[in-house]
Design an enzyme around this catalytic site. Structure first.
Site, PDB file in Angstrom:
ATOM      1  N   HIS A 182       0.915  -1.365   0.112  1.00 47.11           N
ATOM      2  CA  HIS A 182       1.371  -0.344  -0.844  1.00 47.11           C
ATOM      3  C   HIS A 182       0.897   1.021  -0.352  1.00 47.11           C
ATOM      4  CE1 HIS A 182       2.102   1.723  -4.651  1.00 47.11           C
ATOM      5  NE2 HIS A 182       2.867   0.692  -4.950  1.00 47.11           N
ATOM      6  N   ASP A 238       5.573  -7.030  -6.268  1.00 50.82           N
ATOM      7  CA  ASP A 238       6.752  -7.822  -5.874  1.00 50.82           C
ATOM      8  C   ASP A 238       6.404  -9.207  -5.347  1.00 50.82           C
ATOM      9  OD1 ASP A 238       7.860  -4.690  -4.818  1.00 50.82           O
ATOM     10  OD2 ASP A 238       8.805  -5.874  -6.391  1.00 50.82           O
TER      11      ASP A 238
HETATM   12  C1  SDX Z   1       7.088  -1.063  -4.507  1.00 51.07           C
HETATM   13  O1  SDX Z   1       5.442   3.558  -4.405  1.00 51.07           O
HETATM   14  C2  SDX Z   1       5.416   2.722  -5.367  1.00 51.07           C
HETATM   15  O2  SDX Z   1       4.685   2.884  -6.328  1.00 51.07           O
HETATM   16  C3  SDX Z   1       6.375   1.552  -5.242  1.00 51.07           C
HETATM   17  C4  SDX Z   1       6.241   0.467  -6.291  1.00 51.07           C
HETATM   18  C5  SDX Z   1       6.690   0.952  -7.644  1.00 51.07           C
HETATM   19  O3  SDX Z   1       6.289   0.328  -8.642  1.00 51.07           O
HETATM   20  O4  SDX Z   1       7.540   1.884  -7.701  1.00 51.07           O
HETATM   21  O5  SDX Z   1       4.908   0.026  -6.381  1.00 51.07           O
HETATM   22  C6  SDX Z   1       7.126  -0.725  -5.963  1.00 51.07           C
HETATM   23  O6  SDX Z   1       7.898  -0.582  -3.772  1.00 51.07           O
HETATM   24  C7  SDX Z   1       5.976  -1.945  -4.001  1.00 51.07           C
HETATM   25  C8  SDX Z   1       6.009  -2.105  -2.438  1.00 51.07           C
HETATM   26  C9  SDX Z   1       7.054  -3.141  -2.126  1.00 51.07           C
HETATM   27  N1  SDX Z   1       7.307  -3.214  -0.685  1.00 51.07           N
HETATM   28  C10 SDX Z   1       6.922  -4.268   0.027  1.00 51.07           C
HETATM   29  O7  SDX Z   1       6.268  -5.203  -0.418  1.00 51.07           O
HETATM   30  C11 SDX Z   1       7.439  -4.261   1.465  1.00 51.07           C
HETATM   31  C12 SDX Z   1       6.299  -4.623   2.405  1.00 51.07           C
HETATM   32  N2  SDX Z   1       5.337  -3.544   2.388  1.00 51.07           N
HETATM   33  C13 SDX Z   1       5.514  -2.461   3.288  1.00 51.07           C
HETATM   34  O8  SDX Z   1       6.608  -2.298   4.021  1.00 51.07           O
HETATM   35  C14 SDX Z   1       4.512  -1.324   3.169  1.00 51.07           C
HETATM   36  O9  SDX Z   1       3.310  -1.855   2.841  1.00 51.07           O
HETATM   37  C15 SDX Z   1       4.880  -0.218   2.199  1.00 51.07           C
HETATM   38  C16 SDX Z   1       6.230   0.325   2.489  1.00 51.07           C
HETATM   39  C17 SDX Z   1       4.854  -0.735   0.804  1.00 51.07           C
HETATM   40  C18 SDX Z   1       3.823   0.886   2.336  1.00 51.07           C
HETATM   41  O10 SDX Z   1       3.955   1.373   3.607  1.00 51.07           O
HETATM   42  P1  SDX Z   1       3.065   2.616   4.118  1.00 51.07           P
HETATM   43  O11 SDX Z   1       2.108   3.097   3.102  1.00 51.07           O
HETATM   44  O12 SDX Z   1       3.998   3.595   4.713  1.00 51.07           O
HETATM   45  O13 SDX Z   1       2.144   1.931   5.183  1.00 51.07           O
HETATM   46  P2  SDX Z   1       2.550   1.758   6.662  1.00 51.07           P
HETATM   47  O14 SDX Z   1       3.934   1.202   6.745  1.00 51.07           O
HETATM   48  O15 SDX Z   1       2.244   3.022   7.363  1.00 51.07           O
HETATM   49  O16 SDX Z   1       1.546   0.597   7.117  1.00 51.07           O
HETATM   50  C19 SDX Z   1       0.198   0.878   7.443  1.00 51.07           C
HETATM   51  C20 SDX Z   1      -0.189  -0.264   8.378  1.00 51.07           C
HETATM   52  C21 SDX Z   1       0.774  -0.398   9.555  1.00 51.07           C
HETATM   53  O17 SDX Z   1       0.027  -0.997  10.616  1.00 51.07           O
HETATM   54  P3  SDX Z   1      -0.567  -0.020  11.769  1.00 51.07           P
HETATM   55  O18 SDX Z   1       0.596   0.821  12.266  1.00 51.07           O
HETATM   56  O19 SDX Z   1      -1.643   0.802  11.070  1.00 51.07           O
HETATM   57  O20 SDX Z   1      -1.105  -0.972  12.808  1.00 51.07           O
HETATM   58  O21 SDX Z   1      -0.109  -1.510   7.670  1.00 51.07           O
HETATM   59  C22 SDX Z   1       0.912  -2.326   8.241  1.00 51.07           C
HETATM   60  C23 SDX Z   1       1.788  -1.408   9.076  1.00 51.07           C
HETATM   61  O22 SDX Z   1       2.394  -2.117  10.150  1.00 51.07           O
HETATM   62  N3  SDX Z   1       1.650  -2.911   7.104  1.00 51.07           N
HETATM   63  C24 SDX Z   1       2.066  -4.166   7.039  1.00 51.07           C
HETATM   64  C25 SDX Z   1       2.662  -4.303   5.787  1.00 51.07           C
HETATM   65  N4  SDX Z   1       2.615  -3.141   5.129  1.00 51.07           N
HETATM   66  C26 SDX Z   1       1.991  -2.280   5.956  1.00 51.07           C
HETATM   67  N5  SDX Z   1       1.977  -5.180   7.957  1.00 51.07           N
HETATM   68  C27 SDX Z   1       2.509  -6.357   7.552  1.00 51.07           C
HETATM   69  N6  SDX Z   1       3.089  -6.579   6.349  1.00 51.07           N
HETATM   70  C28 SDX Z   1       3.191  -5.572   5.447  1.00 51.07           C
HETATM   71  N7  SDX Z   1       3.776  -5.785   4.268  1.00 51.07           N
END
Ligand code: SDX
Length: 431
Positions: free
Chosen positions: A313, A371
């Protein structure tokens, strides 16, 4: 917001004049550095793609502490609202800032439940879609189309119009989501029944048929109502920011909410519940719990492009409090339906355990979000996977409206218009 005694000072190594920037404090949470005059004073922009360090507005609606894993709606913890209130109480709270007293509660429930029907012409609008269209494509169209039916409440600058549009949207979203579902499965629409609760009405419109009376299961009714509460609002997330930016042009409330529906559809946002359940079903097909280690290794391999959907998140760097409540709801529903041994629930809990002990996830502060479990409980209730995000949109509608109304009621409101760092071709002449 309150001016802080603290000031920010911006200095430049090239000797350009220093700039003093005011700092403002909120009630709780991070202070903000006011850069509104920065471009005028320095001719430079700030740079923050994805708005990782940017507050786009001041708001009194929802507060999230990502480190503590805390979520407050108008100051009330989500755990207490989920236990002591229902979704319409939560709608009243988000819209008006206070929980309703007994009279206000009765009047508001009646106001919403008396406006659940949609214009009869809408069923003909639906006929234009393919039966196998994704429900979110249909819902984006239906919500936008509301501005073609309700001309008497589309002036977003008129507070009374905004209030009427708010009730219409909250009342009619369950009917529209259920119609999108029925259209997809080729069953007749079920008209709303105003003597039922908000959640009970939705369950009947979704799963009832004209062939027999539908009996609302109180455990499923309560679970669906709680799912609505948990998804009602969440500060300035992507879809809420979309609604604010869209609404800032002065477009009508229905169009702005339709923009929010479209944004929520994305798998990185509200579409994650559908993606998380599909992920669990894929792991199940691969061999289930025995294959979890292999799956987690693929997630950790950047080249695989595989993400653990329902995890991570932008704000929560601790357990999403909604995920805990959703897991409890999962337990209640699976027990009620005699599905305690649901293999997907066992798989999800095993996957969560592995992830929470694995340094890859721990070091990146990746925890289950709202989720991760919501798909399992909705699937158990009988909601098709493709409709999960539609139910998220149904529940989030009140948050989008509350945030839109707060923006339009803010005397400092302006149309949103970000700038850029231009890295394209310098001026050149066509040969
Ligand atoms: C919702 O914003 C809100 O409040 C949204 C929400 C709401 O109520 O409105 O809470 C609802 O959208 C919840 C989130 C649902 N999405 C997912 O579950 C999809 C999977 N999660 C991600 O794609 C990710 O975690 C995000 C999009 C939610 C957040 O992404 P960020 O903050 O931009 O973080 P990032 O992508 O920069 O990741 C940071 C690191 C990275 O690794 P490094 O580059 O540092 O090595 O964490 C890793 C990412 O690769 N990472 C994950 C991951 N999420 C982040 N690795 C594996 N699986 C994941 N799910």
């Amino acid at each position: 917001m309150k001016l802080s005694d603290n000031k920010a000072k911006l200095s430049f190594s090239n000797g350009s004049p220093e700039v003093d920037l005011p700092v403002y404090q909120g009630t709780i949470g991070p202070d903000v550095i006011d850069i509104r005059k920065l471009y005028a004073q320095t001719g430079q922009f700030t740079y923050d793609p994805g708005f990782m360090s940017t507050a786009s507005c001041q708001s009194a609606i929802t507060y999230i502490d990502g480190d503590k894993g805390e979520l407050l709606y108008r100051g009330y913890p989500i755990e207490q609202l989920a236990e002591k209130c229902d979704y319409l109480d939560t709608c009243y709270l988000l819209l008006k800032g206070e929980l309703p007293d007994a009279t206000q509660r009765k009047d508001f429930h009646k106001l919403v439940l008396d406006h659940t029907m949609v214009n009869e012409q809408m069923q003909f609008f639906l006929r234009g879609f393919r039966r196998d269209a994704h429900p979110m494509a249909v819902l984006t169209g239906l919500v936008g189309a509301m501005s073609a039916f309700y001309h008497d409440s589309i002036d977003v600058h008129n507070a009374e119009h905004r209030d009427i549009a708010a009730i219409r949207l909250i009342s009619k979203m369950p009917t529209l989501v259920a119609m999108a579902h029925k259209y997809g499965v080729g069953q007749p629409y079920m008209y709303p029944r105003n003597e039922l609760s908000y959640a009970g009405n939705f369950l009947r419109m979704m799963f009832g048929t004209p062939c027999e009376d539908y009996k609302v299961n109180p455990v499923l009714e309560r679970a669906m109502d709680r799912i609505f509460i948990l998804h009602a609002d969440h500060e300035q997330n992507a879809s809420t920011s979309t609604v604010r930016l869209c609404g800032s042009s002065g477009t009508n409330p229905f169009a702005a909410i339709a923009a929010g529906v479209a944004c929520l559809w994305g798998p990185a946002h509200g579409g994650a519940n559908e993606a998380a359940l599909n992920m669990l079903e894929d792991i199940q097909k691969m061999g289930g719990i025995a294959k979890l280690g292999e799956f987690v290794e693929r997630v950790k391999d950047k080249n695989s492009g595989v993400r653990l959907m329902g995890f991570g998140h932008r704000v929560y760097k601790n357990y999403d409090p909604r995920a805990k409540l959703m897991q409890e709801t999962c337990n209640e529903v699976l027990t009620e339906l005699g599905l305690e041994n649901d293999p997907l629930f066992a798989l999800a809990k095993a996957l969560e355990k592995i992830a929470l002990e694995d340094d890859y996830f721990v070091s990146r502060k990746l925890y289950p979000n709202v989720d991760f479990y919501s798909g399992i409980v909705q699937r158990a209730i009988g909601v098709p996977v493709k409709l999960f995000t539609g139910i998220f949109a149904l529940a989030r509608t009140v948050g989008w409206i509350a945030q839109l109304n707060e923006m339009m009621g803010d005397p400092e409101y302006k149309i949103g218009r970000p700038r850029q760092l231009y890295v394209g071709a310098a001026r050149r002449d066509v040969p």
